[in-house]
Design a protein around this motif. Structure first.
Motif, PDB file in Angstrom:
ATOM      1  N   SER A  57     -15.389   3.587   6.080  1.00 43.15           N
ATOM      2  CA  SER A  57     -15.828   4.508   5.027  1.00 43.15           C
ATOM      3  C   SER A  57     -15.285   4.100   3.663  1.00 43.15           C
ATOM      4  N   GLU A  58     -14.083   3.533   3.605  1.00 36.44           N
ATOM      5  CA  GLU A  58     -13.613   3.018   2.302  1.00 36.44           C
ATOM      6  C   GLU A  58     -14.429   1.802   1.866  1.00 36.44           C
ATOM      7  N   SER A  59     -14.840   0.977   2.828  1.00 35.75           N
ATOM      8  CA  SER A  59     -15.612  -0.221   2.455  1.00 35.75           C
ATOM      9  C   SER A  59     -16.948   0.180   1.829  1.00 35.75           C
ATOM     10  N   ARG A 119     -11.837   4.688   9.154  1.00 44.73           N
ATOM     11  CA  ARG A 119     -11.395   4.876   7.750  1.00 44.73           C
ATOM     12  C   ARG A 119     -11.713   3.637   6.931  1.00 44.73           C
ATOM     13  N   LEU A 152      -4.390   5.405   3.015  1.00 42.07           N
ATOM     14  CA  LEU A 152      -5.440   4.578   2.413  1.00 42.07           C
ATOM     15  C   LEU A 152      -5.366   3.149   2.949  1.00 42.07           C
ATOM     16  N   GLU A 183     -17.417   2.708  -0.045  1.00 37.32           N
ATOM     17  CA  GLU A 183     -17.141   3.092  -1.445  1.00 37.32           C
ATOM     18  C   GLU A 183     -16.839   1.879  -2.307  1.00 37.32           C
ATOM     19  N   LEU A 184     -16.340   0.808  -1.678  1.00 33.66           N
ATOM     20  CA  LEU A 184     -15.986  -0.416  -2.421  1.00 33.66           C
ATOM     21  C   LEU A 184     -16.871  -1.572  -1.961  1.00 33.66           C
ATOM     22  N   LYS A 202      -8.377   1.265  -0.873  1.00 30.59           N
ATOM     23  CA  LYS A 202      -8.128   1.920  -2.158  1.00 30.59           C
ATOM     24  C   LYS A 202      -6.652   1.821  -2.506  1.00 30.59           C
ATOM     25  N   GLN A 243       0.883  -1.173   0.000  1.00 27.29           N
ATOM     26  CA  GLN A 243       0.000   0.000   0.000  1.00 27.29           C
ATOM     27  C   GLN A 243       0.917   1.219   0.000  1.00 27.29           C
TER      28      GLN A 243
END
Ligand code: SAH
Length: 312
Positions: free
Chosen positions: A238-240, A235, A163, A242-243, A166, A158
């Motif tokens: 919130s990324e999950s 975090r 991130l 989006e994905l 993502k 990463q």
């Protein structure tokens, strides 16, 4: 401990030293005459765990540079057994096994512990991610010391420590589950204090001289991130969102039980449903939180499409 955990009994030091003679110099006798090691000494703990990986899981060369976290194997194994039960819920009570089951291990560390245990116990394939390239190189060295593992265990760097999913989850890629042992402390000072406490609990006293920097190892950045566990998992949630389609279940260990309520609230706001699964090792209570953006019907469709076809 989970009933499928391989570590229910006392350690068998005769067998362990047979498997890994390098453990021998670290074996001591307890006052009641039992073989043991000095659990306050990081080198002893590392050697014991290396012997366990070799004898119980058939993993050779499980070693990593000094200073990296040495995971206690029984506790790490419990999270994987809990995950297997979670997948079994959607599979008529049977644990899906084999390489078709894909897991994403966020922050796999220098030890690559979760992919190794999960692959040996359930045959799953893993993608392990890391922000620390030296840790990732160490994980890669362990994988390549064990012929055949490289087809099931992939490692990804990463590049942006800000991130989580993502940048490492590829477009259209699907995981049956994601797992994570997040950095816990909110600052380097707090991480050092945590270690000092552990050291005192082991009866080593608190004088700075008698105490190693971190008795179970661990580079500062492994153990802390800005905002600690709560901010990291926030975090991740919130990324999950989006994905959402990239995984059937997103999960994370939650060391601090007080973090559950605010995290569940965030999950529900994001449109997912959650479960928290309790784990007990001796006196220690821990748990992991699992959330999914798929309802039961969608998870059945996921199972039919991804697992049944592969005979998982
Ligand atoms: N899974 C290992 C290591 C856990 S420590 C174990 O259970 O023993 C947490 C790890 O997360 C550290 O190795 C740290 O470098 C890594 N990490 C921190 N932020 C990350 C991010 N955004 N993406 C991937 N890994 C990260």
């Amino acid at each position: 401990m989970h009933p499928r955990n391989r570590h229910q009994d006392r350690y068998d030091f005769t067998q362990l030293t047979r498997e890994l003679p390098a453990l021998k110099p670290f074996v001591v006798r307890t006052p009641d005459g039992q073989a043991s090691i000095d659990f306050g000494d990081p080198n002893s703990v590392r050697m014991l765990n290396r012997a366990l990986m070799q004898s119980q899981y058939g993993i050779a060369g499980w070693q990593f540079p000094a200073g990296y976290l040495c995971p206690p194997i029984p506790g790490r194994a419990d999270y994987l057994h809990g995950l297997a039960d979670l997948l079994a819920q959607d599979n008529g009570g049977t644990i899906p096994r084999g390489r078709a089951i894909r897991a994403l291990d966020i922050g796999t560390g220098a030890s690559c512990i979760y992919p190794l245990l999960g692959h040996v116990d359930y045959g799953w394939s893993f993608v392990g991610t890391e922000i620390d390239s030296a840790a990732l190189a160490s994980a890669a060295a362990i994988v390549s010391s064990n012929p055949g593992l490289d087809v099931a265990l992939e490692l990804r760097l990463q590049n942006d420590p800000g991130l989580i999913l993502k940048g490492v989850v590829q477009a259209g890629e699907r995981f049956d589950l994601t797992l994570c042992n997040p950095p816990f402390h909110a600052s380097a000072a707090e991480a050092a204090q945590g270690s000092a406490r552990k050291w005192q609990n082991l009866g080593r006293g608190s004088s700075a001289k008698s105490r190693p920097a971190r008795n179970f190892g661990g580079h500062a950045h492994e153990l802390w991130c800005r905002g600690g566990e709560l901010a990291f998992v926030r975090r991740l949630i919130s990324e999950s969102a989006e994905l959402a389609a990239s995984a059937c279940w997103f999960t994370s260990l939650i060391a601090n039980g007080a973090h559950l309520a605010p995290l569940k609230q965030q999950i529900h706001k994001a449109g997912a449903h959650s479960q928290s699964i309790a784990m007990t090792q001796g006196q220690k209570q821990s748990r992991f939180l699992a959330w999914s953006f798929l309802d039961a019907g969608q998870r059945q469709a996921w199972r039919v499409e991804r697992w049944s076809a592969a005979g998982a």
